[in-house]
Write a protein that holds these residues in place. Structure first.
Motif, PDB file in Angstrom:
ATOM      1  N   TYR A  78       0.820  -1.211   0.000  1.00  0.00           N
ATOM      2  CA  TYR A  78       0.000   0.000   0.000  1.00  0.00           C
ATOM      3  C   TYR A  78       0.854   1.261   0.000  1.00  0.00           C
ATOM      4  CZ  TYR A  78      -3.357  -3.499   1.353  1.00  0.00           C
ATOM      5  OH  TYR A  78      -4.116  -4.631   1.392  1.00  0.00           O
ATOM      6  N   MET A  79       2.163   1.082  -0.067  1.00  0.00           N
ATOM      7  CA  MET A  79       3.157   2.148  -0.034  1.00  0.00           C
ATOM      8  C   MET A  79       3.186   2.848   1.325  1.00  0.00           C
ATOM      9  SD  MET A  79       4.136   4.509  -3.261  1.00  0.00           S
ATOM     10  CE  MET A  79       3.909   6.171  -2.726  1.00  0.00           C
ATOM     11  N   ASN A  80       2.715   2.151   2.369  1.00  0.00           N
ATOM     12  CA  ASN A  80       2.978   2.627   3.724  1.00  0.00           C
ATOM     13  C   ASN A  80       4.480   2.496   3.919  1.00  0.00           C
ATOM     14  OD1 ASN A  80       0.200   2.895   4.231  1.00  0.00           O
ATOM     15  ND2 ASN A  80       0.067   0.771   4.873  1.00  0.00           N
ATOM     16  N   VAL A  81       5.118   3.535   4.466  1.00  0.00           N
ATOM     17  CA  VAL A  81       6.575   3.577   4.539  1.00  0.00           C
ATOM     18  C   VAL A  81       7.001   3.821   5.984  1.00  0.00           C
ATOM     19  CG1 VAL A  81       8.615   4.866   3.789  1.00  0.00           C
ATOM     20  CG2 VAL A  81       6.773   4.447   2.185  1.00  0.00           C
ATOM     21  N   VAL A  82       8.013   3.087   6.427  1.00  0.00           N
ATOM     22  CA  VAL A  82       8.642   3.339   7.725  1.00  0.00           C
ATOM     23  C   VAL A  82       9.939   4.079   7.452  1.00  0.00           C
ATOM     24  CG1 VAL A  82       9.589   2.333   9.820  1.00  0.00           C
ATOM     25  CG2 VAL A  82       7.634   1.252   8.707  1.00  0.00           C
ATOM     26  N   LEU A  83      10.056   5.276   8.020  1.00  0.00           N
ATOM     27  CA  LEU A  83      11.259   6.101   7.867  1.00  0.00           C
ATOM     28  C   LEU A  83      12.042   6.107   9.165  1.00  0.00           C
ATOM     29  CD1 LEU A  83      10.085   9.348   6.016  1.00  0.00           C
ATOM     30  CD2 LEU A  83      11.394   7.463   5.090  1.00  0.00           C
ATOM     31  N   ASP A  84      13.368   6.021   9.055  1.00  0.00           N
ATOM     32  CA  ASP A  84      14.247   6.124  10.212  1.00  0.00           C
ATOM     33  C   ASP A  84      15.038   7.417  10.090  1.00  0.00           C
ATOM     34  OD1 ASP A  84      15.216   5.221  12.627  1.00  0.00           O
ATOM     35  OD2 ASP A  84      16.860   4.089  11.728  1.00  0.00           O
ATOM     36  N   ASP A  85      15.421   8.010  11.199  1.00  0.00           N
ATOM     37  CA  ASP A  85      16.125   9.299  11.242  1.00  0.00           C
ATOM     38  C   ASP A  85      15.343  10.350  10.458  1.00  0.00           C
ATOM     39  OD1 ASP A  85      18.173   8.071  12.663  1.00  0.00           O
ATOM     40  OD2 ASP A  85      19.240   7.531  10.825  1.00  0.00           O
ATOM     41  N   ALA A  86      14.024  10.350  10.641  1.00  0.00           N
ATOM     42  CA  ALA A  86      13.162  11.244   9.870  1.00  0.00           C
ATOM     43  C   ALA A  86      13.244  12.681  10.387  1.00  0.00           C
ATOM     44  CB  ALA A  86      11.720  10.763   9.929  1.00  0.00           C
ATOM     45  N   GLU A  87      13.140  13.604   9.441  1.00  0.00           N
ATOM     46  CA  GLU A  87      13.090  15.033   9.760  1.00  0.00           C
ATOM     47  C   GLU A  87      11.946  15.660   8.990  1.00  0.00           C
ATOM     48  OE1 GLU A  87      16.888  16.504   8.455  1.00  0.00           O
ATOM     49  OE2 GLU A  87      17.721  16.338  10.460  1.00  0.00           O
ATOM     50  N   GLU A  88      11.276  16.595   9.619  1.00  0.00           N
ATOM     51  CA  GLU A  88      10.249  17.389   8.950  1.00  0.00           C
ATOM     52  C   GLU A  88      10.923  18.660   8.455  1.00  0.00           C
ATOM     53  OE1 GLU A  88       5.814  19.046   9.997  1.00  0.00           O
ATOM     54  OE2 GLU A  88       7.318  18.963  11.583  1.00  0.00           O
ATOM     55  N   VAL A  89      10.808  18.926   7.156  1.00  0.00           N
ATOM     56  CA  VAL A  89      11.437  20.102   6.560  1.00  0.00           C
ATOM     57  C   VAL A  89      10.330  21.082   6.189  1.00  0.00           C
ATOM     58  CG1 VAL A  89      12.892  20.948   4.692  1.00  0.00           C
ATOM     59  CG2 VAL A  89      13.303  18.675   5.654  1.00  0.00           C
ATOM     60  N   ASP A  90      10.351  22.253   6.804  1.00  0.00           N
ATOM     61  CA  ASP A  90       9.355  23.286   6.514  1.00  0.00           C
ATOM     62  C   ASP A  90       9.975  24.277   5.533  1.00  0.00           C
ATOM     63  OD1 ASP A  90       7.485  25.351   6.473  1.00  0.00           O
ATOM     64  OD2 ASP A  90       6.939  25.012   8.563  1.00  0.00           O
ATOM     65  N   ALA A  91       9.406  24.374   4.332  1.00  0.00           N
ATOM     66  CA  ALA A  91       9.960  25.235   3.284  1.00  0.00           C
ATOM     67  C   ALA A  91       9.756  26.708   3.592  1.00  0.00           C
ATOM     68  CB  ALA A  91       9.327  24.887   1.939  1.00  0.00           C
ATOM     69  N   LYS A  92       8.647  27.078   4.240  1.00  0.00           N
ATOM     70  CA  LYS A  92       8.387  28.495   4.539  1.00  0.00           C
ATOM     71  C   LYS A  92       9.340  29.021   5.614  1.00  0.00           C
ATOM     72  CE  LYS A  92       3.576  29.213   3.301  1.00  0.00           C
ATOM     73  NZ  LYS A  92       2.243  29.492   3.813  1.00  0.00           N
ATOM     74  N   LYS A  93       9.459  28.280   6.702  1.00  0.00           N
ATOM     75  CA  LYS A  93      10.302  28.722   7.815  1.00  0.00           C
ATOM     76  C   LYS A  93      11.762  28.333   7.621  1.00  0.00           C
ATOM     77  CE  LYS A  93       6.534  28.037  11.086  1.00  0.00           C
ATOM     78  NZ  LYS A  93       6.085  27.238  12.227  1.00  0.00           N
ATOM     79  N   ARG A  94      12.030  27.493   6.629  1.00  0.00           N
ATOM     80  CA  ARG A  94      13.371  26.956   6.393  1.00  0.00           C
ATOM     81  C   ARG A  94      13.931  26.321   7.666  1.00  0.00           C
ATOM     82  NH1 ARG A  94      15.238  28.296   1.379  1.00  0.00           N
ATOM     83  NH2 ARG A  94      14.326  30.106   0.410  1.00  0.00           N
ATOM     84  N   SER A  95      13.098  25.485   8.278  1.00  0.00           N
ATOM     85  CA  SER A  95      13.509  24.826   9.525  1.00  0.00           C
ATOM     86  C   SER A  95      13.391  23.310   9.381  1.00  0.00           C
ATOM     87  CB  SER A  95      12.632  25.298  10.685  1.00  0.00           C
ATOM     88  OG  SER A  95      11.294  24.866  10.481  1.00  0.00           O
TER      89      SER A  95
END
Length: 147
Positions: free
Chosen positions: A105-122
């Motif tokens: 189903y393309m459910n994905v487990v990510l390790d060392d994941a980061e959320e990248v916010d393009a507006k705040k560049r954070s």
């Protein structure tokens, strides 16, 4: 139409695995009907006509093989490639991490994941997470940020 009767013989079958072993007599169907070429009989009208090509560009075009999406995800998993995932209907937030598992189903487990916010560049560290397949718009190799 009644189905054609097919003779049956009994075969001695031995089954064994790590935890048990057994022997049984099982019916084995012997099909004496003539074999049909399924591709020829059922889908010949779907195949393009076979024409010899003399042009090198045509030969290269014929030899290209389509890559299935699951194969690409498996390559990312095998190579431990850091990927960037775009989220459905959320253009400002992207997730980056290494794929350590996925399913049909393309459910994905990510390790060392980061959320990248393009507006705040954070970037916000998330660790290991499970991302449902219906929230994924795009999966690609993450751009190199070591610069």
């Amino acid at each position: 139409l009644l189905p054609m009767l097919i003779p049956t013989t009994w075969v001695d079958v031995s089954i064994s695995c790590a935890s048990f072993s057994t022997t049984a007599w099982l019916p084995f169907v012997v099909d004496k009907r003539p074999k049909r070429n399924y591709r020829t009989a059922h889908s010949a009208h779907l195949l393009p006509p076979a024409t010899p090509t003399t042009n090198m560009a045509d030969r290269q075009r014929v030899n290209k093989v389509m890559t299935q999406p699951i194969v690409q995800l498996f390559k990312f998993l095998q190579n431990k490639t850091r990927v960037q995932i775009w989220l459905y209907e959320n253009t400002t937030t992207k997730l980056e991490g290494r794929i350590i598992g996925f399913d049909e189903y393309m459910n994905v487990v990510l390790d060392d994941a980061e959320e990248v916010d393009a507006k705040k560049r954070s970037r916000t560290e998330l660790g290991r997470l499970l991302l449902k397949g219906d929230t994924i718009t795009l999966v690609m190799q993450a751009p190199d940020t070591s610069g």
